[in-house]
Scaffold this active site. Structure first.
Site, PDB file in Angstrom:
ATOM      1  N   SER A 187      69.101  36.392  -2.187  1.00 43.84           N
ATOM      2  CA  SER A 187      68.689  35.833  -0.808  1.00 43.84           C
ATOM      3  C   SER A 187      68.053  36.750   0.193  1.00 43.84           C
ATOM      4  O   SER A 187      68.100  38.228  -0.070  1.00 43.84           O
ATOM      5  CB  SER A 187      69.791  35.194  -0.011  1.00 43.84           C
ATOM      6  N   TYR A 243      78.230  34.857   4.261  1.00 40.76           N
ATOM      7  CA  TYR A 243      76.847  34.360   3.371  1.00 40.76           C
ATOM      8  C   TYR A 243      76.147  36.006   3.006  1.00 40.76           C
ATOM      9  O   TYR A 243      75.801  36.031   1.811  1.00 40.76           O
ATOM     10  CB  TYR A 243      75.832  33.497   3.883  1.00 40.76           C
TER      11      TYR A 243
HETATM   12  P1  NAP Z   1      71.962  23.422  -2.319  1.00 41.47           P
HETATM   13  O1  NAP Z   1      70.820  22.533  -2.188  1.00 41.47           O
HETATM   14  O2  NAP Z   1      72.945  23.424  -1.362  1.00 41.47           O
HETATM   15  O3  NAP Z   1      72.599  23.149  -3.703  1.00 41.47           O
HETATM   16  C1  NAP Z   1      73.606  23.826  -4.226  1.00 41.47           C
HETATM   17  C2  NAP Z   1      73.796  23.507  -5.529  1.00 41.47           C
HETATM   18  O4  NAP Z   1      75.304  24.089  -6.003  1.00 41.47           O
HETATM   19  C3  NAP Z   1      74.525  22.040  -5.678  1.00 41.47           C
HETATM   20  O5  NAP Z   1      74.011  21.513  -6.795  1.00 41.47           O
HETATM   21  C4  NAP Z   1      76.146  21.810  -5.632  1.00 41.47           C
HETATM   22  O6  NAP Z   1      76.522  20.913  -6.246  1.00 41.47           O
HETATM   23  C5  NAP Z   1      76.335  22.978  -6.301  1.00 41.47           C
HETATM   24  N1  NAP Z   1      77.614  23.956  -5.940  1.00 41.47           N
HETATM   25  C6  NAP Z   1      78.258  24.378  -4.675  1.00 41.47           C
HETATM   26  N2  NAP Z   1      79.129  24.944  -4.845  1.00 41.47           N
HETATM   27  C7  NAP Z   1      79.658  24.835  -6.437  1.00 41.47           C
HETATM   28  C8  NAP Z   1      80.718  25.245  -6.835  1.00 41.47           C
HETATM   29  N3  NAP Z   1      81.751  25.695  -6.471  1.00 41.47           N
HETATM   30  N4  NAP Z   1      80.818  24.983  -8.402  1.00 41.47           N
HETATM   31  C9  NAP Z   1      79.627  24.455  -9.016  1.00 41.47           C
HETATM   32  N5  NAP Z   1      78.515  24.080  -8.287  1.00 41.47           N
HETATM   33  C10 NAP Z   1      78.496  24.255  -7.066  1.00 41.47           C
HETATM   34  O7  NAP Z   1      71.525  24.833  -2.085  1.00 41.47           O
HETATM   35  P2  NAP Z   1      70.008  25.551  -2.649  1.00 41.47           P
HETATM   36  O8  NAP Z   1      69.267  25.589  -1.280  1.00 41.47           O
HETATM   37  O9  NAP Z   1      69.272  24.848  -3.723  1.00 41.47           O
HETATM   38  O10 NAP Z   1      70.459  27.027  -3.115  1.00 41.47           O
HETATM   39  C11 NAP Z   1      70.923  27.389  -4.299  1.00 41.47           C
HETATM   40  C12 NAP Z   1      71.134  28.675  -4.407  1.00 41.47           C
HETATM   41  O11 NAP Z   1      69.913  29.383  -3.976  1.00 41.47           O
HETATM   42  C13 NAP Z   1      72.215  29.213  -3.543  1.00 41.47           C
HETATM   43  O12 NAP Z   1      73.067  30.318  -4.143  1.00 41.47           O
HETATM   44  C14 NAP Z   1      71.710  29.577  -2.288  1.00 41.47           C
HETATM   45  O13 NAP Z   1      72.505  30.700  -1.446  1.00 41.47           O
HETATM   46  C15 NAP Z   1      70.567  30.220  -2.886  1.00 41.47           C
HETATM   47  N6  NAP Z   1      69.396  30.449  -1.855  1.00 41.47           N
HETATM   48  C16 NAP Z   1      68.869  29.417  -0.960  1.00 41.47           C
HETATM   49  C17 NAP Z   1      67.717  29.583  -0.296  1.00 41.47           C
HETATM   50  C18 NAP Z   1      67.255  28.273   0.627  1.00 41.47           C
HETATM   51  O14 NAP Z   1      66.512  28.812   1.454  1.00 41.47           O
HETATM   52  N7  NAP Z   1      67.449  27.108   0.261  1.00 41.47           N
HETATM   53  C19 NAP Z   1      67.160  30.809   0.084  1.00 41.47           C
HETATM   54  C20 NAP Z   1      67.773  32.087  -0.738  1.00 41.47           C
HETATM   55  C21 NAP Z   1      68.914  31.734  -1.719  1.00 41.47           C
HETATM   56  P3  NAP Z   1      77.874  20.277  -6.050  1.00 41.47           P
HETATM   57  O15 NAP Z   1      78.126  20.200  -4.295  1.00 41.47           O
HETATM   58  O16 NAP Z   1      78.264  18.919  -6.588  1.00 41.47           O
HETATM   59  O17 NAP Z   1      78.970  21.272  -6.709  1.00 41.47           O
HETATM   60  C1  GCO Z   2      70.184  30.811   6.899  1.00 39.71           C
HETATM   61  C2  GCO Z   2      69.481  30.085   5.646  1.00 39.71           C
HETATM   62  C3  GCO Z   2      69.242  31.430   4.443  1.00 39.71           C
HETATM   63  C4  GCO Z   2      68.550  30.799   3.357  1.00 39.71           C
HETATM   64  C5  GCO Z   2      68.443  31.814   2.421  1.00 39.71           C
HETATM   65  C6  GCO Z   2      67.338  32.786   2.981  1.00 39.71           C
HETATM   66  O1  GCO Z   2      70.942  30.087   7.502  1.00 39.71           O
HETATM   67  O2  GCO Z   2      69.518  31.635   7.294  1.00 39.71           O
HETATM   68  O3  GCO Z   2      70.257  29.377   5.017  1.00 39.71           O
HETATM   69  O4  GCO Z   2      70.498  32.154   4.288  1.00 39.71           O
HETATM   70  O5  GCO Z   2      69.671  30.003   2.831  1.00 39.71           O
HETATM   71  O6  GCO Z   2      69.423  32.745   1.868  1.00 39.71           O
HETATM   72  O7  GCO Z   2      66.852  33.703   1.746  1.00 39.71           O
END
Ligand code: NAP
Ligand code: GCO
Length: 266
Positions: free
Chosen positions: A147, A160
């Site tokens: 992230s 986080y």
């Molecule tokens: P999201 O939309 O909240 O999806 C999260 C997924 O993880 C869902 O399928 C959820 O399904 C599953 N999950 C959560 N806890 C779990 C557990 N304990 N065991 C198994 N499955 C679990 O999140 P996203 O935005 O796609 O993010 C995915 C990854 O990218 C995360 O690691 C997040 O920190 C990272 N990330 C996101 C962003 C962003 O801007 N969106 C940026 C950087 C990094 P269930 O609830 O059914 O388990």
């Molecule tokens: C926040 C956001 C970020 C993104 C991501 C950025 O609250 O700042 O959720 O943490 O999820 O991780 O890279």
């Protein structure tokens, strides 16, 4: 030399955790497009059934499993099931994750620990479950979804950022400890991506204007837009393929330039 062949995942099995929607589903779709067989997991039945339908509509024969990545015995059973039903896990993407946006002085230890458990400890549990088989088979790929918060802090995301900073170092340590077995462990650091996880940061205001944080991110991103989950597909295929066999312990930021940019004078 046909360089495109080095990006092929034909004959490989990929497990993408938390790929019921969001970034995980897009990464799974990208890996499938490069030829990989797809397995994914999540915790909730309703997410699993909706995801299976979505994969089917995309023409992807993904296998889905209910498994909480924080439960080591369940994870070990998950790996056994996937190996029996699809094949050994060649590519692991530690994507499952949550966030809790709470000022540190108001955050309970339980909340802090839950984020660390899912966003960091689970990657240890998942990787520990697949590494022995990868060693036995002469190699494998682990991709940890890091992230911006692997590098930067901000208000309300202490748990986080701690987890994602730790995930960056776990990535480097797996690379250090298992690189000799032809195992590459790298990270992808998405910028701000439009998924359910960030939906609260993009909610329209009562007067119909954009959320202040939405406007902030647009101003801080040289690309002047939020990322789409599809923006991460190419990086995932690259790090899952033999094209990246000499890359290890690297975090590839897919952030539209945020980390490179100090921001515009107001
Ligand atoms: P999201 O939309 O909240 O999806 C999260 C997924 O993880 C869902 O399928 C959820 O399904 C599953 N999950 C959560 N806890 C779990 C557990 N304990 N065991 C198994 N499955 C679990 O999140 P996203 O935005 O796609 O993010 C995915 C990854 O990218 C995360 O690691 C997040 O920190 C990272 N990330 C996101 C962003 C962003 O801007 N969106 C940026 C950087 C990094 P269930 O609830 O059914 O388990
Ligand atoms: C926040 C956001 C970020 C993104 C991501 C950025 O609250 O700042 O959720 O943490 O999820 O991780 O890279």
């Amino acid at each position: 030399m046909d360089i495109l062949k080095s990006f092929s995942l034909e004959g490989k099995t990929a497990l993408v955790t938390g790929a019921a929607y969001g970034i995980g589903m897009a990464i799974a779709e990208g890996l499938s497009g490069a030829g990989a067989r797809i397995a994914f997991n999540c915790r909730k039945e309703e997410h699993l059934s909706a995801a299976l339908e979505s994969y089917r509509e995309k023409g992807i024969d993904a296998r889905g499993y209910i498994c909480d990545v924080t439960e080591e015995s369940d994870v070990q059973e998950l790996i056994r099931k996937i190996e029996a039903e699809i094949g050994p896990v060649d590519i692991l993407v530690n994507n499952a994750g949550i966030i809790k946006r709470i000022p540190m002085t108001e955050m309970s230890v339980e909340d802090f620990r839950e984020v660390i458990d899912i966003d960091l400890t689970a990657a240890f549990i998942m990787s520990k479950a697949v590494l022995p088989g990868m060693i036995e088979r002469g190699g494998g790929k682990i991709i940890n979804i890091c992230s911006m918060m692997s590098e930067l802090g901000r208000e309300t995301v202490s748990a986080y950022a701690s987890a994602k900073g730790g995930l960056k170092m776990l990535t480097r340590n797996i690379a250090s400890e298992y690189g000799a077995y032809n195992i590459q462990c790298n990270g992808i650091g998405p910028g701000y991506i439009a998924t359910p996880q960030t939906a609260p940061l993009r909610e329209l205001q009562e007067d119909g204007s954009r959320h202040p944080f939405d406007r902030f991110i647009i101003s801080k991103t040289p690309a002047r837009r939020w990322g789409d989950p599809e923006d991460l597909m190419g990086a995932a295929v690259f790090l899952a393929s033999s094209a990246s066999d000499f890359i290890n312990g690297h975090i590839l930021y897919v952030d539209g330039g945020i980390l490179a940019y100090i921001g515009k004078q107001p």
